[in-house]
Write an enzyme that holds these catalytic residues in place. Sequence first.
Site, PDB file in Angstrom:
ATOM      1  N   TYR A 177      63.854  46.408  66.153  1.00  0.00           N
ATOM      2  CA  TYR A 177      62.401  46.475  66.010  1.00  0.00           C
ATOM      3  C   TYR A 177      61.809  45.118  65.656  1.00  0.00           C
ATOM      4  O   TYR A 177      60.770  44.722  66.199  1.00  0.00           O
ATOM      5  CB  TYR A 177      62.039  47.519  64.956  1.00  0.00           C
ATOM      6  CG  TYR A 177      60.589  47.961  64.976  1.00  0.00           C
ATOM      7  CD1 TYR A 177      59.849  47.962  66.153  1.00  0.00           C
ATOM      8  CD2 TYR A 177      59.963  48.392  63.807  1.00  0.00           C
ATOM      9  CE1 TYR A 177      58.526  48.378  66.169  1.00  0.00           C
ATOM     10  CE2 TYR A 177      58.639  48.810  63.812  1.00  0.00           C
ATOM     11  CZ  TYR A 177      57.930  48.798  64.989  1.00  0.00           C
ATOM     12  OH  TYR A 177      56.612  49.215  64.996  1.00  0.00           O
ATOM     13  N   HIS A 204      69.422  37.857  58.526  1.00  0.00           N
ATOM     14  CA  HIS A 204      70.341  37.508  57.441  1.00  0.00           C
ATOM     15  C   HIS A 204      71.736  37.126  57.925  1.00  0.00           C
ATOM     16  O   HIS A 204      72.484  36.465  57.204  1.00  0.00           O
ATOM     17  CB  HIS A 204      70.468  38.682  56.465  1.00  0.00           C
ATOM     18  CG  HIS A 204      71.320  39.804  56.987  1.00  0.00           C
ATOM     19  ND1 HIS A 204      70.852  40.716  57.915  1.00  0.00           N
ATOM     20  CD2 HIS A 204      72.615  40.137  56.737  1.00  0.00           C
ATOM     21  CE1 HIS A 204      71.822  41.568  58.197  1.00  0.00           C
ATOM     22  NE2 HIS A 204      72.895  41.248  57.508  1.00  0.00           N
ATOM     23  N   ALA A 206      61.535  50.378  69.977  1.00  0.00           N
ATOM     24  CA  ALA A 206      61.694  48.937  70.151  1.00  0.00           C
ATOM     25  C   ALA A 206      61.904  48.548  71.611  1.00  0.00           C
ATOM     26  O   ALA A 206      61.322  47.572  72.092  1.00  0.00           O
ATOM     27  CB  ALA A 206      62.867  48.448  69.301  1.00  0.00           C
ATOM     28  N   LYS A 265      58.282  61.034  58.312  1.00  0.00           N
ATOM     29  CA  LYS A 265      58.537  61.556  59.670  1.00  0.00           C
ATOM     30  C   LYS A 265      60.005  61.438  60.046  1.00  0.00           C
ATOM     31  O   LYS A 265      60.519  62.243  60.834  1.00  0.00           O
ATOM     32  CB  LYS A 265      57.635  60.844  60.684  1.00  0.00           C
ATOM     33  CG  LYS A 265      57.828  59.328  60.785  1.00  0.00           C
ATOM     34  CD  LYS A 265      58.794  58.911  61.860  1.00  0.00           C
ATOM     35  CE  LYS A 265      59.008  57.412  61.885  1.00  0.00           C
ATOM     36  NZ  LYS A 265      59.935  56.993  62.954  1.00  0.00           N
ATOM     37  N   ASP A 277      53.547  59.326  65.394  1.00  0.00           N
ATOM     38  CA  ASP A 277      54.918  58.889  65.140  1.00  0.00           C
ATOM     39  C   ASP A 277      55.859  60.076  64.964  1.00  0.00           C
ATOM     40  O   ASP A 277      57.013  60.054  65.396  1.00  0.00           O
ATOM     41  CB  ASP A 277      54.941  58.003  63.892  1.00  0.00           C
ATOM     42  CG  ASP A 277      56.062  56.981  63.921  1.00  0.00           C
ATOM     43  OD1 ASP A 277      56.843  56.974  64.884  1.00  0.00           O
ATOM     44  OD2 ASP A 277      56.149  56.175  62.974  1.00  0.00           O
ATOM     45  N   GLU A 317      67.104  55.549  59.271  1.00  0.00           N
ATOM     46  CA  GLU A 317      66.231  55.480  58.097  1.00  0.00           C
ATOM     47  C   GLU A 317      66.095  56.831  57.401  1.00  0.00           C
ATOM     48  O   GLU A 317      66.006  56.907  56.179  1.00  0.00           O
ATOM     49  CB  GLU A 317      64.847  54.957  58.493  1.00  0.00           C
ATOM     50  CG  GLU A 317      64.777  53.458  58.718  1.00  0.00           C
ATOM     51  CD  GLU A 317      64.785  52.649  57.430  1.00  0.00           C
ATOM     52  OE1 GLU A 317      64.994  53.236  56.342  1.00  0.00           O
ATOM     53  OE2 GLU A 317      64.598  51.430  57.504  1.00  0.00           O
TER      54      GLU A 317
END
Length: 337
Positions: A18, A38, A145, A197, A250, A287
Amino acid sequence: MNTTVATSPITVLGAGSYGTALAIAFSRNGFPTYLWGHDPVHMQRLSEERQNNAFLPNIAFPDALHIEFDLASALSQSRDLLIVVPSHVFGEVIDKIKPYLRPDHRIAWATKGLERNTGRLLQEVIEEKLGTQHPLAVLSGPTFAKELAAGLPTAIALASNNEQFALEFQARIHCSKHFRVYINQDMIGVQLGGAIKNVIAISAGMSDGMGFGANARTALITRGIAEISRLGASLGANPNTFMGMSGLGDLVLTCTDDQSRNRRFGIMLGQGFSAQTAMDNIGQVVEGFYNAKEAYLLAQRQGIEMPITEQVYQVLFCGKNAQDVAASLLGRERKGE
């Protein structure tokens, strides 16, 4: 759009699917865009290949997209920052950038989630760690994405505590014929819709994994938006927000399309696989796995009934299986809509 906005650079922190897609979208519009991640090995690969083959294969980086290996350098390039990292490391990233922030930095994020182990909104995390002097904005809505990076039509919501920041961010996006942003004044609601969501999408996936069909999936979406709205009202969100891009938009996308990691994760749970096996199969951050616990904690703290969220939490952290959850939800006492 004025000349300053048209040439303003932006730094994107987070080089997953994303974050990379958003960096591509901004740089495709001609904005100097600096992408930091990172993992130096991953960033070296992006620099050499000029595309993110790990997550977005065969989508070339525009010339305006620059790869940054050093965090301090990345932050020095731009006034405006966009954080796109998993929610469970969001606080760590804020800690990392804090020493390098200037007073004029403006901070946006597209992370969808709640703080790990506390259930706090990410705005609260930023303000606790950095104070309230930086303008803030949150970007959330129905976006995959791969489609965004490919330039397919996409619409999203943007909420900010600073009108000028919101308008300038919107102006950047509206350089594109394919990427549309709607400004919303409700930062609480936009953050909450994007976080919860994912949990509801896991439940929809579980339902499909058990073969329950479209009726059951639609019922979960409908009752899911009711749960999100109840929780939002308890936190002071505008109920209308949950009928918009960052709420219903979403939620429907994440519950119904197999590009959704949360939905695919839920399908595997419904088929009897363990959470760890499902996570390993997907191979990217889910997530909703992290957010189920945080959403449950937040609902408990607010005294809000969220039966779907609670049952997903029970599967992930208390040893229930999908069949038990279905029986629990269907066996609830009769009530009005």
